[in-house]
Design a protein around this motif. Structure first.
Motif, PDB file in Angstrom:
ATOM      1  N   ALA A   1      15.373  29.233   6.043  1.00 53.03           N
ATOM      2  CA  ALA A   1      14.225  29.610   6.865  1.00 53.03           C
ATOM      3  C   ALA A   1      13.589  30.875   6.309  1.00 53.03           C
ATOM      4  O   ALA A   1      14.280  31.818   5.909  1.00 53.03           O
TER       5      ALA A   1
ATOM      6  N   VAL B   1      10.307  33.760   7.008  1.00 50.17           N
ATOM      7  CA  VAL B   1       9.450  34.339   8.037  1.00 50.17           C
ATOM      8  C   VAL B   1       8.184  34.881   7.381  1.00 50.17           C
ATOM      9  O   VAL B   1       8.269  35.612   6.380  1.00 50.17           O
TER      10      VAL B   1
ATOM     11  N   PHE C   1      12.969  35.808   3.133  1.00 51.82           N
ATOM     12  CA  PHE C   1      13.995  34.782   3.246  1.00 51.82           C
ATOM     13  C   PHE C   1      15.279  35.309   2.622  1.00 51.82           C
ATOM     14  O   PHE C   1      15.308  36.374   2.008  1.00 51.82           O
TER      15      PHE C   1
ATOM     16  N   SER D   1       5.998  33.706  12.066  1.00 41.56           N
ATOM     17  CA  SER D   1       6.315  32.279  12.163  1.00 41.56           C
ATOM     18  C   SER D   1       7.373  31.919  11.122  1.00 41.56           C
ATOM     19  O   SER D   1       7.500  32.557  10.073  1.00 41.56           O
ATOM     20  N   THR D   2       8.122  30.885  11.424  1.00 37.47           N
ATOM     21  CA  THR D   2       9.207  30.461  10.545  1.00 37.47           C
ATOM     22  C   THR D   2       8.848  29.150   9.853  1.00 37.47           C
ATOM     23  O   THR D   2       8.369  28.208  10.496  1.00 37.47           O
TER      24      THR D   2
ATOM     25  N   ASP E   1      10.316  26.450   6.527  1.00 40.74           N
ATOM     26  CA  ASP E   1      11.445  26.124   5.653  1.00 40.74           C
ATOM     27  C   ASP E   1      11.005  26.187   4.195  1.00 40.74           C
ATOM     28  O   ASP E   1       9.923  25.687   3.833  1.00 40.74           O
TER      29      ASP E   1
END
Length: 213
Positions: free
Chosen positions: A87, A89, A116, A138-139, A141
């Motif tokens: 994840a 940010v 990350f 916000s996150t 991948d």
């Protein structure tokens, strides 16, 4: 009374029937008064190269495809060992699209800086593509490599298969191109030999045409 000059006849039609096609294609192998030795040689060269390409193309496809498969399989395994999905940010807000709600906005992605953790556990920063107007914090991948860079996911089975098929097709085309090049070179050399033979024959015939009797 002298016989009149016969009227010219139209040339024969091109062979359409299947039985005439082999004779038309292999005319250089047929016995006729105008056939030269080089014509027969050219025909056998063309036939030999054609059969060689038919035999070599599948073999090349198998060898190249198998080599590519082993290469990309090892590469995918290495990628799975050195890449990790984690994840990230967003550090900043993603830019807004000039046409909110449009189809273009759905396809557009903007590079934004994110934080990350890499596979070794170290905090990193980098840039990744995100949808428009995504706010900071916000996150998303991402796939991170051990050197701290953001990269793509490991190769999938479909991607490996697709790349192997591509290399196999390229190898078959390369074999065909090599056969065509060899045939063209052989034709060029035989044509030069014919021209040299014509020059020699004309050198012996020309005096009889040009010397007055």
């Amino acid at each position: 009374m002298a016989r009149g000059i016969p009227r010219a006849q139209p040339p024969p039609d091109a062979p359409d029937a299947p039985d005439d096609l082999p004779r038309f294609v292999l005319w250089r192998m047929r016995r006729n008064p105008l056939r030269r030795t080089t014509d027969l040689v050219q025909a056998w060269i063309a036939l030999g190269l054609f059969l060689a390409v038919l035999a070599a193309a599948p073999a090349a496809m198998f060898l190249v495809g198998d080599t590519a498969y082993r290469h990309y399989t090892d590469l995918a395994e290495h990628q799975r060992q050195t890449r990790q999905r984690t994840a990230a940010v967003l550090v900043h807000d993603a830019p807004r699209h000039p046409e909110p709600g449009s189809r273009e906005e759905e396809k557009t992605r903007y590079p934004v800086e994110v934080r990350f953790t890499d596979p070794t556990g170290r905090p990193r920063t980098g840039k990744t593509d995100v949808p428009p107007a995504l706010p900071a914090g916000s996150t998303v991948d991402v796939w991170a490599a051990t050197d701290g860079t953001i990269t793509g996911p490991p190769l999938t089975t479909d991607q490996i298969r697709s790349r192997c098929m591509g290399w196999a097709i390229v190898s078959a085309l390369a074999v065909a191109a090599a056969g065509a090049g060899a045939h063209g070179l052989a034709c060029l050399l035989l044509r030069r030999r014919n021209l040299a033979a014509w020059d020699t024959a004309w050198a012996g015939t020309a005096p009889r045409w040009t010397t007055p009797t």
